[in-house]
Design an enzyme around this catalytic site. Structure first.
Site, PDB file in Angstrom:
ATOM      1  N   ASP A 119       0.861  -1.184   0.000  1.00  0.00           N
ATOM      2  CA  ASP A 119       0.000   0.000   0.000  1.00  0.00           C
ATOM      3  C   ASP A 119       0.895   1.232   0.000  1.00  0.00           C
ATOM      4  OD1 ASP A 119      -2.429  -1.402   0.073  1.00  0.00           O
ATOM      5  OD2 ASP A 119      -2.428  -1.486   2.258  1.00  0.00           O
ATOM      6  N   ASP A 137      -6.917  -1.528  -4.594  1.00  0.00           N
ATOM      7  CA  ASP A 137      -7.972  -1.189  -3.635  1.00  0.00           C
ATOM      8  C   ASP A 137      -8.924  -0.155  -4.217  1.00  0.00           C
ATOM      9  OD1 ASP A 137      -6.712  -2.848  -1.758  1.00  0.00           O
ATOM     10  OD2 ASP A 137      -5.583  -1.178  -0.887  1.00  0.00           O
TER      11      ASP A 137
END
Length: 160
Positions: A119, A137
């Site tokens: 991330d 995401d």
């Protein structure tokens, strides 16, 4: 035409996977874990290793969650492919599913290869940080929102 459209849904998923993996590779080669760089007053780039799900759910679960999330991604992939094949004539629905498919597979690649998801997008305001996330995401979230929107549109159309 339907056959070409069907492959365009999978093509969109492949493009999303490529964008996701390329962005994660760039961040991984230019950042150390936890390193953060300010881009705007409300947005940073940061390298985070997420062993959990969205918002680091179950990140500290002890390791079993990796196999669980891999299984969920594989089952979701099978269901999404089945839905795309079954609803080829519904472009909004298939577009949304393609976004979810690309995102799920992008994160699945990380889990299989690395044991965690990379991330790097960090939005914040007034000292509060939204949990870091990535391109995959984002695709999953937008796809899910489009599914809700499509469902609501169908509901109002059937009442007319």
């Amino acid at each position: 035409m339907l056959k070409a459209r069907r492959f365009s849904w999978y093509g969109l998923a492949v493009v999303l996977i490529a964008l996701d993996q390329a962005s994660k590779a760039w961040v991984t080669t230019h950042f150390l874990p936890g390193e953060q760089r300010t881009v705007t007053p409300f947005f940073n780039l940061v390298l985070a290793h997420n062993t959990g799900a969205a918002f680091s759910l179950l990140a500290e679960a002890g390791g079993w969650q990796r196999v669980f999330f891999i299984a969920v991604a594989l089952i979701a992939t099978a269901v999404i492919v089945w839905l795309i094949e079954r609803h080829r004539e519904e472009p909004r629905f298939c577009f949304a599913l393609s976004l979810i498919l690309g995102g799920a597979l992008g994160n699945l690649i990380d889990r299989l290869r690395l044991g965690y998801v990379v991330d790097f997008l960090d939005f914040h305001a007034a000292g509060w940080h939204w949990p870091a996330f990535n391109v995959a995401d984002t695709a999953i979230t937008v796809g899910a929102l489009l599914l809700v929107w499509d469902s609501l549109r169908r509901g109002t159309a059937s009442k007319s």
